[in-house]
Design a protein around this motif. Sequence first.
Motif, PDB file in Angstrom:
ATOM      1  N   ASP A 184       0.824  -1.304   0.109  1.00  0.00           N
ATOM      2  CA  ASP A 184      -0.116  -0.032   0.018  1.00  0.00           C
ATOM      3  C   ASP A 184       0.810   1.220   0.033  1.00  0.00           C
ATOM      4  O   ASP A 184       0.429   2.230  -0.645  1.00  0.00           O
ATOM      5  N   VAL A 185       2.116   1.098   0.722  1.00  0.00           N
ATOM      6  CA  VAL A 185       2.656   2.277   0.967  1.00  0.00           C
ATOM      7  C   VAL A 185       3.371   2.542  -0.414  1.00  0.00           C
ATOM      8  O   VAL A 185       3.603   3.891  -0.780  1.00  0.00           O
ATOM      9  N   LEU A 186       3.880   1.435  -1.169  1.00  0.00           N
ATOM     10  CA  LEU A 186       4.334   1.585  -2.578  1.00  0.00           C
ATOM     11  C   LEU A 186       3.397   2.340  -3.629  1.00  0.00           C
ATOM     12  O   LEU A 186       3.896   3.323  -4.293  1.00  0.00           O
ATOM     13  N   VAL A 187       2.027   2.080  -3.401  1.00  0.00           N
ATOM     14  CA  VAL A 187       1.091   2.745  -4.127  1.00  0.00           C
ATOM     15  C   VAL A 187       0.764   4.224  -4.064  1.00  0.00           C
ATOM     16  O   VAL A 187       0.895   4.840  -4.679  1.00  0.00           O
ATOM     17  N   ALA A 233      10.016   2.773   0.171  1.00  0.00           N
ATOM     18  CA  ALA A 233       9.219   2.822  -0.876  1.00  0.00           C
ATOM     19  C   ALA A 233       9.622   3.555  -1.866  1.00  0.00           C
ATOM     20  O   ALA A 233       9.466   3.403  -3.050  1.00  0.00           O
ATOM     21  N   SER A 234      10.243   4.697  -1.570  1.00  0.00           N
ATOM     22  CA  SER A 234      10.847   5.642  -2.759  1.00  0.00           C
ATOM     23  C   SER A 234      11.956   4.824  -3.609  1.00  0.00           C
ATOM     24  O   SER A 234      11.948   4.756  -4.733  1.00  0.00           O
ATOM     25  N   GLY A 235      12.516   3.920  -2.675  1.00  0.00           N
ATOM     26  CA  GLY A 235      13.627   3.157  -3.321  1.00  0.00           C
ATOM     27  C   GLY A 235      13.133   2.049  -4.225  1.00  0.00           C
ATOM     28  O   GLY A 235      13.408   1.686  -5.583  1.00  0.00           O
ATOM     29  N   GLY A 236      11.822   1.642  -3.799  1.00  0.00           N
ATOM     30  CA  GLY A 236      11.168   0.459  -4.585  1.00  0.00           C
ATOM     31  C   GLY A 236      10.527   1.051  -5.562  1.00  0.00           C
ATOM     32  O   GLY A 236      10.723   0.553  -6.889  1.00  0.00           O
ATOM     33  N   VAL A 237      10.175   2.448  -5.734  1.00  0.00           N
ATOM     34  CA  VAL A 237       9.365   2.851  -7.084  1.00  0.00           C
ATOM     35  C   VAL A 237      10.576   3.248  -7.844  1.00  0.00           C
ATOM     36  O   VAL A 237      10.446   3.211  -9.208  1.00  0.00           O
ATOM     37  N   ALA A 238      11.686   3.846  -7.268  1.00  0.00           N
ATOM     38  CA  ALA A 238      12.806   4.355  -8.406  1.00  0.00           C
ATOM     39  C   ALA A 238      13.224   2.939  -9.048  1.00  0.00           C
ATOM     40  O   ALA A 238      13.502   2.949 -10.202  1.00  0.00           O
ATOM     41  N   ALA A 239      13.651   1.875  -8.216  1.00  0.00           N
ATOM     42  CA  ALA A 239      14.000   0.813  -8.979  1.00  0.00           C
ATOM     43  C   ALA A 239      13.051  -0.138  -9.817  1.00  0.00           C
ATOM     44  O   ALA A 239      13.257  -0.352 -10.842  1.00  0.00           O
ATOM     45  N   LYS A 240      11.747   0.214  -9.616  1.00  0.00           N
ATOM     46  CA  LYS A 240      10.694  -0.300 -10.650  1.00  0.00           C
ATOM     47  C   LYS A 240      10.937   0.422 -11.881  1.00  0.00           C
ATOM     48  O   LYS A 240      10.575  -0.322 -12.944  1.00  0.00           O
ATOM     49  N   TYR A 241      11.013   1.656 -12.050  1.00  0.00           N
ATOM     50  CA  TYR A 241      11.360   2.395 -13.227  1.00  0.00           C
ATOM     51  C   TYR A 241      12.451   2.756 -13.690  1.00  0.00           C
ATOM     52  O   TYR A 241      12.642   2.927 -14.842  1.00  0.00           O
ATOM     53  N   LEU A 242      13.641   2.598 -12.807  1.00  0.00           N
ATOM     54  CA  LEU A 242      14.781   2.866 -13.357  1.00  0.00           C
ATOM     55  C   LEU A 242      15.774   1.825 -13.379  1.00  0.00           C
ATOM     56  O   LEU A 242      16.844   1.702 -14.127  1.00  0.00           O
ATOM     57  N   ALA A 250      17.690  -0.360   5.583  1.00  0.00           N
ATOM     58  CA  ALA A 250      18.068  -1.367   4.638  1.00  0.00           C
ATOM     59  C   ALA A 250      16.739  -2.475   4.588  1.00  0.00           C
ATOM     60  O   ALA A 250      16.462  -2.819   3.586  1.00  0.00           O
ATOM     61  N   ARG A 251      16.245  -2.717   5.934  1.00  0.00           N
ATOM     62  CA  ARG A 251      15.071  -3.557   5.945  1.00  0.00           C
ATOM     63  C   ARG A 251      13.839  -2.981   5.049  1.00  0.00           C
ATOM     64  O   ARG A 251      13.236  -3.785   4.507  1.00  0.00           O
ATOM     65  N   THR A 252      13.643  -1.678   5.047  1.00  0.00           N
ATOM     66  CA  THR A 252      12.576  -1.262   4.017  1.00  0.00           C
ATOM     67  C   THR A 252      12.895  -1.098   2.804  1.00  0.00           C
ATOM     68  O   THR A 252      11.965  -1.449   1.741  1.00  0.00           O
ATOM     69  N   GLN A 253      14.113  -1.130   2.387  1.00  0.00           N
ATOM     70  CA  GLN A 253      14.743  -1.138   1.023  1.00  0.00           C
ATOM     71  C   GLN A 253      14.306  -2.792   0.646  1.00  0.00           C
ATOM     72  O   GLN A 253      13.872  -2.935  -0.450  1.00  0.00           O
ATOM     73  N   LEU A 254      14.601  -3.461   1.252  1.00  0.00           N
ATOM     74  CA  LEU A 254      14.443  -5.016   1.141  1.00  0.00           C
ATOM     75  C   LEU A 254      12.953  -5.317   1.142  1.00  0.00           C
ATOM     76  O   LEU A 254      12.476  -5.788  -0.222  1.00  0.00           O
ATOM     77  N   LEU A 255      11.978  -4.760   1.858  1.00  0.00           N
ATOM     78  CA  LEU A 255      10.604  -4.714   1.610  1.00  0.00           C
ATOM     79  C   LEU A 255      10.176  -4.323   0.476  1.00  0.00           C
ATOM     80  O   LEU A 255       9.190  -4.887  -0.222  1.00  0.00           O
ATOM     81  N   ALA A 256      10.651  -3.142   0.064  1.00  0.00           N
ATOM     82  CA  ALA A 256       9.997  -2.419  -1.117  1.00  0.00           C
ATOM     83  C   ALA A 256      10.604  -3.059  -2.337  1.00  0.00           C
ATOM     84  O   ALA A 256      10.029  -3.159  -3.322  1.00  0.00           O
ATOM     85  N   VAL A 257      11.839  -3.129  -2.538  1.00  0.00           N
ATOM     86  CA  VAL A 257      12.521  -3.423  -3.848  1.00  0.00           C
ATOM     87  C   VAL A 257      12.202  -4.855  -4.410  1.00  0.00           C
ATOM     88  O   VAL A 257      11.952  -5.171  -5.467  1.00  0.00           O
ATOM     89  N   THR A 258      12.030  -5.810  -3.176  1.00  0.00           N
ATOM     90  CA  THR A 258      11.799  -7.050  -3.689  1.00  0.00           C
ATOM     91  C   THR A 258      10.129  -7.310  -4.143  1.00  0.00           C
ATOM     92  O   THR A 258       9.717  -8.474  -4.593  1.00  0.00           O
TER      93      THR A 258
END
Lengths: 262, 262
Positions: free
Chosen positions: A19-22, A113-122, A139-147
């Motif tokens: 939800d945070v990613l959206v 989530a910022s890192g997740g969205v960045a990785a999704k598009y970039l 690091a924990r939330t990077q892991l949660l988001a990017v994966t």
Amino acid sequence: MKTRLLTASDVSKIMRMKDVLVAVETAFRDYGNGAAQMPPKLYLTLSQFNGDFRAMPAYVEGSAGIKWVSVYPDNPKIGLPTVMATINYSDPQTGFPLAIMDATELTNYRTGASGGVAAKYLARPDSQTFGLVGAGAQARTQLLAVTNYFNFTKIKIWSPVEEQIDALATEFPELPIEGAAIEEAAACNIVSTTTPVRAYIIERGWVSPGAHINAIGADAVGKQELDPQILKDAKVVVDDVAQAKHSGEINVALSGGLFHES
Amino acid sequence: MKTRLLTASDVSKIMRMKDVLVAVETAFRDYGNGAAQMPPKLYLTLSQFNGDFRAMPAYVEGSAGIKWVSVYPDNPKIGLPTVMATINYSDPQTGFPLAIMDATELTNYRTGASGGVAAKYLARPDSQTFGLVGAGAQARTQLLAVTNYFNFTKIKIWSPVEEQIDALATEFPELPIEGAAIEEAAACNIVSTTTPVRAYIIERGWVSPGAHINAIGADAVGKQELDPQILKDAKVVVDDVAQAKHSGEINVALSGGLFHES
């Protein structure tokens, strides 16, 4: 009408990275399109206590509010988090305070989530490996988001604190996590750096061709994690130019004349 | 450690004008001496809803925090107050959120206390009569505050809404309150004006020699209550020059060239 009050544990129970990613992706898009409002942060600096507060009001369609966040680097010595935050969430049509909530963990999720969205598009869609430099809360939330967006064959984590790597491996047994040297973590297809260093620790030569790096750690003037040569050779993307120039990863290289806005 | 949550009724139960007067006087003094911090308000303006939010962080010795206040002039049509506010009260030494409280009524008290402290230091000590022009929520706190320092023989209240005067007389039976023509209220030794008018309603000729006026109503660009000639003839004192020039009583006369900073 009542104002809903949400404690840290209330928020943790209902907050999901999906939800945070959206929410974060929508907010970035609306801000880019001029449909959202986010005035520059207002600082209250209490140098006598080596701390500061930041008032961060914002509006996106349907939501308005303010985050009040404190940053006190000496807090861990007395058992308190460096960063603490609350959000007052208001009805944009009437101003009514709909909810007031603890936002300390939500702040970590938002950064992830910022890192997740960045990785999704970039990042390259065929990215196979994920490197984490640093293994703390960010690091924990990077892991949660990017994966959310990639099925990694290997996740390589470097940290000077071995227990942090073990803790992540234990929390996420379904992920192919392993401890690694910093050069190995930095050589992955996607890399998230989440350290508090001031002199850079990632060498240009370690980075693989086509890699995507989320440089998360630099959040104040004088902080950097990457060899400036990485910035020179990379396509650099920031969310907010003014904020990034002031205190993001590029701030040191910019002020030292090693990197320039095109 | 816990964050204390105070509802509107919790705050009303413990808030006393005597204490607010001390707090406001101390804050004014500290701000004047440079010991307090109060950065300029940060606005989030939602013109599509005819409303705005204001983030107001501040620090005085021992206390830090932020008021988040919304101003929606159309709210009374749907049964909500125009102004609603919350305060996040934080420990200045650690940033810890000590309390979060409803601050709608506290905001009214603070405005009243400003008028009280102003009258304490600027009005003639032998003032006998107090005039209120307007009899709403702001008039009530002017009454609560100013009467802390003076024993008035007459309190003359003008309002286009008779019931408001009756309500104040009923709430404060110990005070010598009477309804009056606007010229009579304006002729008192101390006068508090608390109306939302844009064209001035207090004539120069009505004001008595040596009177003290708390001009409370003007709180936005284009609002004024006093004949500009009153400003010209008076010793004008403001709490914050930038704020007062922007949206206080002097803003219309200043921008119209009828009044000048000395």
